[in-house]
Write an enzyme that holds these catalytic residues in place. Structure first.
Site, PDB file in Angstrom:
ATOM      1  N   LYS A   1       1.944  -6.220 -86.028  1.00 35.90           N
ATOM      2  CA  LYS A   1       2.087  -5.317 -87.179  1.00 35.90           C
ATOM      3  C   LYS A   1       1.778  -3.860 -86.853  1.00 35.90           C
ATOM      4  CE  LYS A   1       2.188  -8.164 -91.162  1.00 35.90           C
ATOM      5  NZ  LYS A   1       3.638  -8.224 -91.278  1.00 35.90           N
TER       6      LYS A   1
ATOM      7  N   ARG B   1       3.350  15.319 -69.701  1.00 46.17           N
ATOM      8  CA  ARG B   1       3.495  16.519 -70.525  1.00 46.17           C
ATOM      9  C   ARG B   1       2.462  17.589 -70.210  1.00 46.17           C
ATOM     10  NH1 ARG B   1       3.337  13.088 -75.847  1.00 46.17           N
ATOM     11  NH2 ARG B   1       1.714  12.284 -74.489  1.00 46.17           N
TER      12      ARG B   1
END
Ligand code: PNS
Length: 166
Positions: free
Chosen positions: A46, A95
C-alpha cells in the site's frame, strides 16, 4: 553475459519525472536496451501514491515511441533481477552531493552481492538536478503546477487525482 548490452534503471518511479526520463534517455547512448525496473515490495503493497502497475504503465506511455526502453516491475533483490535479465549494468542518476552517500552504499552493497554488475552514475541535466518524485507528489497534492517536471501523461493522471493546475 548476452551480446546485447542491457542497462537496468531501477527505482520507485512514484511517479516517473522528467529527471528520470533524462537519465533513461542518456542510458540509451551506451546501452542497446534499457529496462526501467519499478521496485515492488510485497510487504509494502500500500505504500506510495500510485500502485506499481500504474507506475509501470506511466513509464510505458512515456516511452511508447522508443522500443529500446521497456518497463517492468520486480520484487526481491535488484542483483537477482538484473542477473535473470542478462543485464550487467545498473544506471542511477546522481543529482547532488546529498544523493552520494546512499547511492555509494547501494552500489558497493550490490557489488558485494553480485560482482558481475557495475553501477553507472549519470549526472542529470542541470534543469532536473533539484527534481524528485516526492517533491512532485507534494506539490501536486497541494494543487501546485507540476507541468514543468513530469511527462504529459503523468500530469494528466496527477490532475485527475488532485484536480490541480493544468
Ligand atoms: O527510487 P529509489 O526509491 O531511490 O530506488 C531505490 C531502489 C529501488 C533502487 C532500491 O531500493 C533497490 O534496489 N531495491 C531492491 C531491493 C534490493 O536489492 N535492495 C538492496 C540494495 S543494496
Amino acid at each position: 553475459m548476452s551480446a546485447e548490452r542491457i542497462a537496468v534503471c531501477p527505482g520507485s518511479f512514484d511517479p516517473i519525472t522528467l529527471g528520470h526520463v533524462d537519465i533513461i534517455r542518456r542510458s540509451l547512448r551506451f546501452a542497446d536496451r534499457v529496462l526501467v525496473a519499478v521496485a515492488y515490495s510485497a510487504t509494502h503493497v500500500k505504500s506510495g501514491m500510485f500502485g506499481v502497475d500504474e507506475r509501470v504503465e506511466m513509464i510505458r506511455e512515456t516511452f511508447a515511441g522508443e522500443p529500446r526502453v521497456q518497463a517492468v516491475s520486480f520484487q526481491g533483490l535488484l542483483v537477482d533481477f538484473a542477473k535473470a535479465q542478462g543485464a550487467d549494468m545498473v544506471v542511477r542518476g546522481l543529482r547532488a552531493v546529498s544523493d552520494f552517500e546512499y547511492e555509494f552504499q547501494m552500489a558497493l552493497m550490490n557489488r558485494r552481492l553480485w560482482d558481475g554488475m557495475e553501477t553507472v552514475f549519470l549526472a542529470p541535466d542541470l534543469e532536473h538536478s533539484y527534481l524528485s518524485s516526492s517533491l512532485v507528489r507534494q506539490i501536486a497534492a497541494l494543487k501546485g503546477d507540476v507541468s514543468p517536471f513530469v511527462p504529459q501523461n503523468v500530469l494528466r493522471r496527477l490532475n485527475e487525482r488532485f484536480g490541480g493546475a493544468s
